[in-house]
Design a protein around this motif. Sequence first.
Motif, PDB file in Angstrom:
ATOM      1  N   UNK A 232       0.856  -1.183   0.000  1.00  0.00           N
ATOM      2  CA  UNK A 232       0.000   0.000   0.000  1.00  0.00           C
ATOM      3  C   UNK A 232       0.894   1.235   0.000  1.00  0.00           C
ATOM      4  N   UNK A 233       0.525   2.191  -0.801  1.00  0.00           N
ATOM      5  CA  UNK A 233       1.292   3.431  -0.931  1.00  0.00           C
ATOM      6  C   UNK A 233       1.159   4.209   0.375  1.00  0.00           C
ATOM      7  N   UNK A 234       2.266   4.677   0.909  1.00  0.00           N
ATOM      8  CA  UNK A 234       2.239   5.430   2.158  1.00  0.00           C
ATOM      9  C   UNK A 234       3.119   6.669   2.064  1.00  0.00           C
ATOM     10  N   UNK A 247      -2.056   6.831   4.463  1.00  0.00           N
ATOM     11  CA  UNK A 247      -2.363   6.010   3.295  1.00  0.00           C
ATOM     12  C   UNK A 247      -2.615   6.908   2.097  1.00  0.00           C
ATOM     13  N   UNK A 248      -2.825   6.289   0.956  1.00  0.00           N
ATOM     14  CA  UNK A 248      -3.078   7.059  -0.265  1.00  0.00           C
ATOM     15  C   UNK A 248      -4.322   7.935  -0.128  1.00  0.00           C
ATOM     16  N   UNK A 270       8.501  11.514   3.038  1.00  0.00           N
ATOM     17  CA  UNK A 270       8.894  10.514   2.055  1.00  0.00           C
ATOM     18  C   UNK A 270       7.672   9.794   1.505  1.00  0.00           C
ATOM     19  N   UNK A 271       7.829   9.244   0.300  1.00  0.00           N
ATOM     20  CA  UNK A 271       6.779   8.500  -0.402  1.00  0.00           C
ATOM     21  C   UNK A 271       7.323   7.100  -0.653  1.00  0.00           C
ATOM     22  N   UNK A 272       6.514   6.086  -0.342  1.00  0.00           N
ATOM     23  CA  UNK A 272       6.994   4.732  -0.568  1.00  0.00           C
ATOM     24  C   UNK A 272       5.881   3.712  -0.525  1.00  0.00           C
ATOM     25  N   UNK A 321      11.152   2.780  -0.363  1.00  0.00           N
ATOM     26  CA  UNK A 321      11.008   4.210  -0.649  1.00  0.00           C
ATOM     27  C   UNK A 321      11.096   4.510  -2.141  1.00  0.00           C
ATOM     28  N   UNK A 322      10.187   5.407  -2.574  1.00  0.00           N
ATOM     29  CA  UNK A 322      10.125   5.833  -3.967  1.00  0.00           C
ATOM     30  C   UNK A 322      10.645   7.256  -4.185  1.00  0.00           C
ATOM     31  N   UNK A 323      10.290   8.171  -3.260  1.00  0.00           N
ATOM     32  CA  UNK A 323      10.499   9.587  -3.557  1.00  0.00           C
ATOM     33  C   UNK A 323      10.618  10.373  -2.259  1.00  0.00           C
TER      34      UNK A 323
END
Length: 534
Positions: A232-234, A247-248, A270-272, A321-323
């Motif tokens: 899940x995107x967090x 959460x998203x 942070x986005x992950x 982590x994405x961004x």
Amino acid sequence: MRDFSRLLDGLVYTRSRNAKLKLIADYLRATPDPDRGWAMAALTGTLDLPHVKAAAIKAIVEERVDPVLFAMSRDFVGDLAETVSLLWPKPPGMVEEIDSGALRISAVVERLMTLGRGEAPRALADMLDQLDASSRYALLKLATGALRVGVSSRLAKTGLASAFGLDVDQVEEVWHGLKPPFAPLFAWGEGTGAQPTSADVPVFRPFMLAHPLEDARVDLADFAAEWKWDGIRVQIVCIGAETRLYSRAGDDITASFPEVAAAFHEPGVLDGELLVKGAHQGGEALAEGEGAASFNALQQRLGRKTVSPKALADYPAFVRLYDILFDGAEDLRERGWTERRARLEALVGKLDPDRFDLSAVIEARDFEALEEIRAGARDAAIEGVMLKRRDSPYVAGRRTGLWYKWKRDPLTADCVIMYAQRGHGRRSSYYSDYTFGCWTEEGELLPVGKAYSGITDEELKMLDRFVRNATVQRFGPVREVEKSLVLEIAFDSIHESKRHKSGVAMRFPRIARIRTDKPAAEADTIAGLKRLIV
């Protein structure tokens, strides 16, 4: 309550997005505080009246209406609030008080919030006595929070922004730092107050989202590729001494994953992807994917307000982590992806490696090579590939040409319809939710999933006719049907499940087509589905 009921009626019967926005904007401009703030809370799902639940409403209705009649009516109508609003019998001589001050939204909310579990349903019944059917419907939708009027939280906020000439991204920026009925937000919109600020508060910022890639191709000189992980995107936010996970949808899920929040102390945002540690079962080309279990493992933790020591030990969570949106107090969202990526890589080394790692960039010489890598990567924790323009800023929502999601091709199985139930909203008159099954080696049909999406309006009508004509038993709102119609079901992945008699559970099942050409006896087997588990 009358104006709010008119708003809901308009939203239910209006399909145009622009028309919905106008309805919301007109309502918010014409309605005073705090009524409009509570209406926004209802539309965005941030209104919680804990002592008014569906079971309590059912109980007060069955005191006045034959329970069998109520059950049959609800089965036909398909929606609790609509059924009660139409069936509710007013006491003899009761005069409607629709415009009474006691029935303004704010008065209703404040009263129901102050009453206990035993008092709130009785107070709700008194209010229903004083309203007409349309206003009863609005009251019940408000009280339960289950609006289902074709309006997302984002659309409601966009309506608010358009009502007062605000930027919807700026509204989103401060939304989670405010509480209903959002008086500072409306004061800002009307020019009577300053713009609310999110300074010193760990608030949620809207995620950047991706468009489906579909049949297009991109140049890898301009785009970077990453795996799209199946968690899940967090968003992790740390300001001062406080860390929160969102959460998203912007829900605060910190309490469900306390070990992750406790491990993050670096000021920033942070986005992950939130994942659970587990055995890596496929995708030999993915060295960076080691340690991520399937979504089925993550489900054991989702939705829990408190987490037991056993769950913490059995399903340890971490974030890939994405961004990076903020590095300390510095806002990086206007910087290009390449620069943000470098800042993220520098930060990851400071973080607890048990709770955070980096989603690696996929190395491919060209798009054709990337296609080959993607084709060989059906891993339990991988949904597909993300393609991110290297110079893209981090912007809220979906912006054309910046990020693309290239999901892996779905799996399919031929399954037999077993049960059907009415849908909600505009589908409440149709049997549109279908439980389907596959065969055991002994010839028994066991449920393996439930789906309601993927069909056209004409196919919906065809399936509704089948259900009505092929019903063999009824269980409240559920109909059991003849085991004769096959659906081709598409799904992203399949996992073992102890909760289902079949032993399997599908991830994102949807109807690909109706197989009128295929006999039910030739549908797939559960053994065949289990061979798809990775």
